[in-house]
Design an enzyme around this catalytic site. Structure first.
Site, mmCIF file in Angstrom:
data_model
loop_
_atom_site.group_PDB
_atom_site.id
_atom_site.type_symbol
_atom_site.label_atom_id
_atom_site.label_comp_id
_atom_site.label_asym_id
_atom_site.label_seq_id
_atom_site.Cartn_x
_atom_site.Cartn_y
_atom_site.Cartn_z
ATOM 1 N N ASP A 105 67.603 68.921 -44.908
ATOM 2 C CA ASP A 105 67.670 70.236 -43.928
ATOM 3 C C ASP A 105 68.556 71.684 -44.274
ATOM 4 O O ASP A 105 69.870 71.099 -44.592
ATOM 5 C CB ASP A 105 68.435 70.197 -42.002
ATOM 6 C CG ASP A 105 67.819 71.098 -41.075
ATOM 7 O OD1 ASP A 105 67.845 71.743 -41.495
ATOM 8 O OD2 ASP A 105 68.193 70.503 -39.862
ATOM 9 N N ASP A 120 62.862 75.758 -34.955
ATOM 10 C CA ASP A 120 62.079 74.847 -33.863
ATOM 11 C C ASP A 120 61.873 74.554 -33.142
ATOM 12 O O ASP A 120 61.530 75.175 -32.437
ATOM 13 C CB ASP A 120 63.589 74.413 -33.619
ATOM 14 C CG ASP A 120 64.854 73.644 -34.383
ATOM 15 O OD1 ASP A 120 64.339 73.797 -35.895
ATOM 16 O OD2 ASP A 120 66.166 73.552 -34.425
HETATM 17 C C1 GLA Z 1 67.543 71.848 -37.712
HETATM 18 C C2 GLA Z 1 66.133 71.539 -37.380
HETATM 19 C C3 GLA Z 1 66.435 70.241 -36.538
HETATM 20 C C4 GLA Z 1 67.386 69.427 -36.597
HETATM 21 C C5 GLA Z 1 68.687 69.977 -36.004
HETATM 22 C C6 GLA Z 1 69.698 69.133 -36.484
HETATM 23 O O1 GLA Z 1 68.001 73.176 -36.263
HETATM 24 O O2 GLA Z 1 65.096 71.805 -37.411
HETATM 25 O O3 GLA Z 1 65.103 70.111 -36.517
HETATM 26 O O4 GLA Z 1 67.259 68.532 -37.552
HETATM 27 O O5 GLA Z 1 68.801 70.909 -37.199
HETATM 28 O O6 GLA Z 1 71.147 69.742 -36.794
#
Ligand code: GLA
Length: 506
Positions: free
Chosen positions: A270, A330
């Site tokens: 990520d 997200d």
């Molecule tokens: C980002 C990702 C999420 C999750 C969070 C964890 O927002 O897009 O899917 O993994 O980080 O902190």
């Protein structure tokens, strides 16, 4: 003579600086406010300040974000500072108010402009602590060989949507127990993926360690494997993850070896803290570093890229060894969020193929924010899109209706079709849309979607599927029954926010 004068002048500046330093009311220095998280780690906010008269300069670090102070007013008795940073092509800003109170710095910020102020107490920290590490130049690009994994979209579970920071060893074991016994494993679900918040710091040799919620990652992986399942983990190419935990920056090879030694089978990687060090244009090279590291780690590990669909990742995700790449920000457990993401994926269809998938984010099915018709739309759309099916709910106490949606084998067969072609929108008329996915053997999956708030008729004409006559067999994969054929088209009344999904065979 001149030299003497200069050195005398420098000397007095130094004395002055010392005097300023020791003045009780001086903000200058490195300050940290720590909020313990209960897992042995803390969420840290650093203010590295330099006060010169009424001007405050320096930096602010809040978990994964590093800001340079660009505006300030006031002084020790009351100040406001604003930091800014570039995040890809966008500017991010943060504002803190504060005042000095003896040895403490009392600070406050609003997480959002309309939110209540969050107050914290900062103490002096050693110089350099919490600073942004030096930038490691990204490597030259090359093609990372295909790892041969994920020939169909990965299926499993991920902790983030339901548990966020509350995931722990017991919960992961519970999910493995549930998946192995409730029919999900038999239906094809395989991965139990731990998202962010498992990490602690690094040991003396630089090895990543786990926090109190995960006392023994190897033992946990062994347990998940003993259930006939696989286990996934999460990290970031930056110094910090999105929740502000330790990232893999500068330790990629070492981390990949740790994952392999623990028995990890899947990595979600990520962007998060990497935004402070690299531009979007450098993402491919940065993701390549972990792609190479996983290749060398000596264990097959699915590589899932998460950088919110920036920098047209679908064009290069496979070249860095990626098996899937997030295409959007997200998801949330709401009809608006799910449909905004799901119905916008049409242009990305050409990039999905066996081993390399567009990922419109994890499932929210069963988390409570949508009704059954909406969750069926979620499951159907993700199957037509050849998207990873990563359940995001609590598998341990699922009502039968939710389990039935997640384990509908006729729908899963569409998702897992071996040709790996992503479906596309065939037509749209107001709130009604028809989507089609080509399947192996010349069959087609057809989704009749009704995005409207009232039931509506949705029609597909066989000619629009490239067929000269009525198909040989049409199966309704939610009602598990064959459709009575006749005529040039099929029309169904689709519930509000619902779907009728067909498997059409020639
Ligand atoms: C980002 C990702 C999420 C999750 C969070 C964890 O927002 O897009 O899917 O993994 O980080 O902190």
């Amino acid at each position: 003579m001149l030299t003497n004068n200069v050195s005398r002048a420098l000397c007095s500046v130094a004395v002055l600086a010392l005097a300023v330093q020791s003045t009780p009311g001086d903000l200058t220095g490195n300050w940290v406010a720590r909020s313990p998280r209960g897992d042995g780690t803390s969420r840290d906010t650093y203010l590295n300040l330099k006060q010169e008269g009424s001007r405050i300069t320096g930096s602010i670090r809040v978990t994964q974000f590093y800001y340079k102070i660009s505006e300030s007013t006031g002084g020790p008795e009351g100040f406001t500072i604003t930091g800014s940073m570039m995040d890809g092509h966008n500017e991010r800003r943060v504002t803190y108010e504060g005042k000095l109170a003896g040895d403490e710095l009392h600070i406050g910020t609003r997480p959002r402009p309309d939110a209540a102020i969050t107050e914290m107490v900062a103490h002096r920290a050693p110089a350099g602590e919490g600073a942004l590490p030096a930038r490691i130049p990204p490597p030259a690009l090359h093609q990372v060989p295909d790892n041969g994994l994920a020939r169909t979209p990965p299926m499993g579970w991920n902790s983030w949507n339901k548990f966020a920071g509350r995931v722990d060893d017991a919960a992961v074991r519970g999910m493995a127990d549930a998946m192995a016994s409730n029919g999900m494993k038999d239906a094809g679900y395989q991965y139990i993926n731990i998202d962010d918040t498992w990490e602690a710091g690094r040991d003396g040799s630089g090895n990543i360690t786990t926090n109190k919620k995960f006392p023994d990652m190897k033992a946990l992986a062994d347990y998940v494997h003993s259930k006939g399942l696989k286990i996934g983990i999460y990290s970031s190419p930056g110094p910090n993850t999105c929740a502000g935990y330790e990232g893999s920056y500068g330790h990629e090879g070492q981390d990949a070896r740790s994952y392999a030694a623990w028995g990890i089978d899947y990595l979600k990687y990520d962007w998060c803290g990497a935004r402070n060090l690299y531009t979007d244009e450098e993402m491919q090279a940065v993701y390549q570093v972990m792609g190479d590291a996983l290749r060398k780690a000596g264990r097959p590990i699915v590589y899932s890229l998460c950088q919110y669909g920036r920098a047209e990742v679908w064009k290069w995700g496979a070249e860095v060894g990626g098996n899937a790449w997030r295409t959007t920000g997200d998801i949330r457990d709401s009809w608006d969020s799910m449909t905004r993401i799901g119905f916008s994926q049409d242009p990305l269809a050409p990039w999905a193929r066996p081993g390399h998938w567009n990922d419109p984010d994890m499932l929210e099915i069963g988390n409570g924010g949508m009704n059954d018709a909406e969750y069926k739309t979620h499951m159907s759309l993700w199957s037509i899109l050849a998207a990873p099916l990563l359940a995001g709910n609590d598998l341990r106490n699922m009502p039968p209706n939710i389990l039935a949606i997640l384990t509908n084998r006729e729908v899963i067969a569409i998702n897992q079709d071996r040709d790996g072609k992503q479906g596309k929108r065939l037509s749209k008329s107001g709130d009604q849309e028809v989507w089609v996915r080509p399947l192996s053997g010349g069959a087609q999956a057809v989704g009749l979607f009704n995005r409207g708030a009232e039931p509506a008729a949705v029609t597909v004409k066989w000619a629009d599927l490239g067929m000269k006559s009525s198909p040989a067999r049409v199966r309704d994969v939610w009602s598990h029954s064959d459709v009575t054929l006749g005529g040039q088209e099929y029309s169904a009344t689709v519930p509000a926010h619902g779907v009728v999904m067909l498997r059409v065979a020639h």
